[in-house]
Design an enzyme around this catalytic site. Structure first.
Site: not given
Ligand code: NDP
Length: 450
Positions: A130, A170
């Site tokens: 991430k 995201d």
């Protein structure tokens, strides 16, 4: 999750907290997994001796870098960028990029850790990672967004590649931002390769990728209802958020004949008792994706009631779909949802329920799919985008949607197979944790101590 005191679990969590001081979101995500995995591996001496769970909580590496860009007034601005490469035991690191002022190393570590289990559940060869930045995209011009994305990618490009690490979107990162970042990568590396997913369909993006997370959240709920011989049609649904995941979650719910009574943003919630229509949703998509407006404007725009500063969890509903952000359902919200008739939850956002809320849902026998299972549809279609890029092919909407449905059905079945308690109830958290862990653990064991 057992309420009996577990000494091994306490010992393990104390170590995690000691090694990662102050990273509360990361502690929370690890605890959510450890409560199921520590009892699961209690008698597995090999897994314990090889310290598999301890190794999984330690990222392979974290890069953090300075991002310098110039705003429209000529001011030099300074942000911090990160990439957490958590675990690549079963495939290249894969996970989104978040641009939001609340981004910290702790937030990205919790997201990267969750991502490892989620990606494992998809059945695709994807590791977990991430990234992101504390950059706030709100109120920035298109040119400023472009300059920031280019500056961010100039550094990030050193650490990623189609077989090493493949980021995606995201919070705060959608098709536009992916386009700017992909363009900059291509300029720097001088190769056209599938290094990011969520790309435009004209340059290697997969059909259904924008829809995938939201659709998948609903497919998961459909599978859970089917397990109880129930249907989606006619069900009253509370949805939070109004971004990418929330929009396509609502679109699929409407297609299946459910009644959606709420959406929200960080300012408040809109409530429409008669149900949000397809036209209302188009209006909201235009508000959020084109005009960059606030959900409060829907009061005048679609005739909804606006509840300033409120979350949707005080509203009567049968099904709830948290699709905004982490810890958006706290203990009081959980109690209120149960009181208002909620029977099942499918998590679109990552870790939207606090540990206390999860416990309240468990005691209330609420059917509850954790984010690592329920929102895995997004990364699954990203995995399919990587396959299409490697094959230099583009599959039809129907093909991708069929893959997505099958993957979500399979994730549901893995949860049932690994999470069914002796009384026949399915603990979807336990099922997802164990199924996600097993595959990564087996790969790590095969590699030895590395
Ligand atoms: P978007 O940026 O498109 O939308 C985010 C939505 O959540 C907006 O409505 C935003 O409101 C709201 N929100 C963000 N932060 C907060 C906050 N602190 N408090 C209240 N509301 C907030 O993001 P996505 O829809 O892509 O992501 C939503 C969630 O889904 C995240 O948890 C993300 O990690 C998760 N997710 C996303 C995937 C994807 O494919 N995009 C895949 C898997 C999970 P506002 O506009 O006011 O900020």
């Amino acid at each position: 999750m057992s309420m009996i005191k577990d000494i091994e679990l306490d010992h393990f969590m104390n170590g995690v907290i000691r090694r990662n001081p102050g990273e509360t979101e990361f502690h929370q995500a690890v605890q959510e997994v450890a409560v199921d995995i520590i009892p699961h591996i209690r008698h597995n001496e090999t897994v314990k001796k090889m310290r598999i769970l301890e190794r999984m909580t330690e990222p392979d590496r974290i890069v953090s870098f300075r991002v310098i860009w110039e705003d429209d007034k000529g001011n030099i601005r300074v942000n911090r960028g990160y990439r957490v490469q958590q675990n690549n035991a079963i495939g290249p690191y894969k996970g989104g990029i978040r641009f939001h002022p609340t981004v910290t190393q702790s937030v990205l570590k919790f997201l990267a850790f969750e991502q490892v289990f989620k990606n494992s559940l998809t059945g695709l060869p994807l590791g977990g990672g991430k990234g992101g930045s504390d950059f706030n995209p709100k109120g920035k011009s298109d040119r400023e967004i472009m300059r920031f994305c280019q500056a961010f990618m100039t550094e990030l490009s050193k650490y990623i590649g189609p077989n090493t690490d493949v980021p995606a979107g995201d919070i705060g990162v959608g098709g536009r931002e992916v386009g700017y970042m992909f363009g900059q990568y291509k300029r720097l590396i001088d190769r056209f390769e599938g290094v990011l997913t969520g790309k435009g369909v004209e340059f290697g993006g997969s059909k259904i990728r924008p829809e995938a997370t939201g659709y998948g959240v609903v497919y998961m709920m459909q599978a859970m209802l089917k397990q109880k011989s129930q249907e989606m049609a006619g069900k009253v649904c509370a949805v939070s958020g109004s971004g990418n995941v929330a929009q396509y979650c609502v679109e699929k719910l409407l297609e299946l004949g459910a009644k959606v009574v709420s959406m929200s943003d960080s300012g408040g919630t809109i409530y429409k008792e008669t149900g949000i229509s397809k036209d209302d949703l188009l209006w909201i998509m235009n508000l959020k994706n084109v005009r960059g407006g606030r959900i409060s404007e829907a009061e005048a725009g679609i005739g909804a009631e606006y509840l300033e500063g409120k979350r949707p969890w005080q509203i009567e509903c049968e099904l709830a779909f948290p699709c905004a952000t982490q810890n958006e359902i706290e203990a009081d919200d959980a109690k209120s949802l149960i009181k208002k008739g909620c029977k099942a939850i499918s998590e679109g956002a990552n870790m939207p329920s606090t540990p206390a809320a999860i416990e309240i849902f468990r005691e209330g026998k609420i059917v509850h799919a954790p984010s690592k299972a329920a929102n895995a549809g997004g990364v699954a279609v990203s995995g399919l985008e990587m396959s299409q890029n490697s094959l230099r092919m583009s599959w039809s909407r129907e093909d991708v949607d069929n893959h997505l449905r099958n993957i979500m059905a399979d994730i549901h079945d893995q949860c049932v197979a690994n999470g069914t308690n002796s009384n026949g109830d399915v603990d979807y958290f336990k099922g997802a944790n164990i199924a996600g862990f097993e595959k990564v653990s087996r790969a790590m064991l095969a590699y030895g101590a590395i």
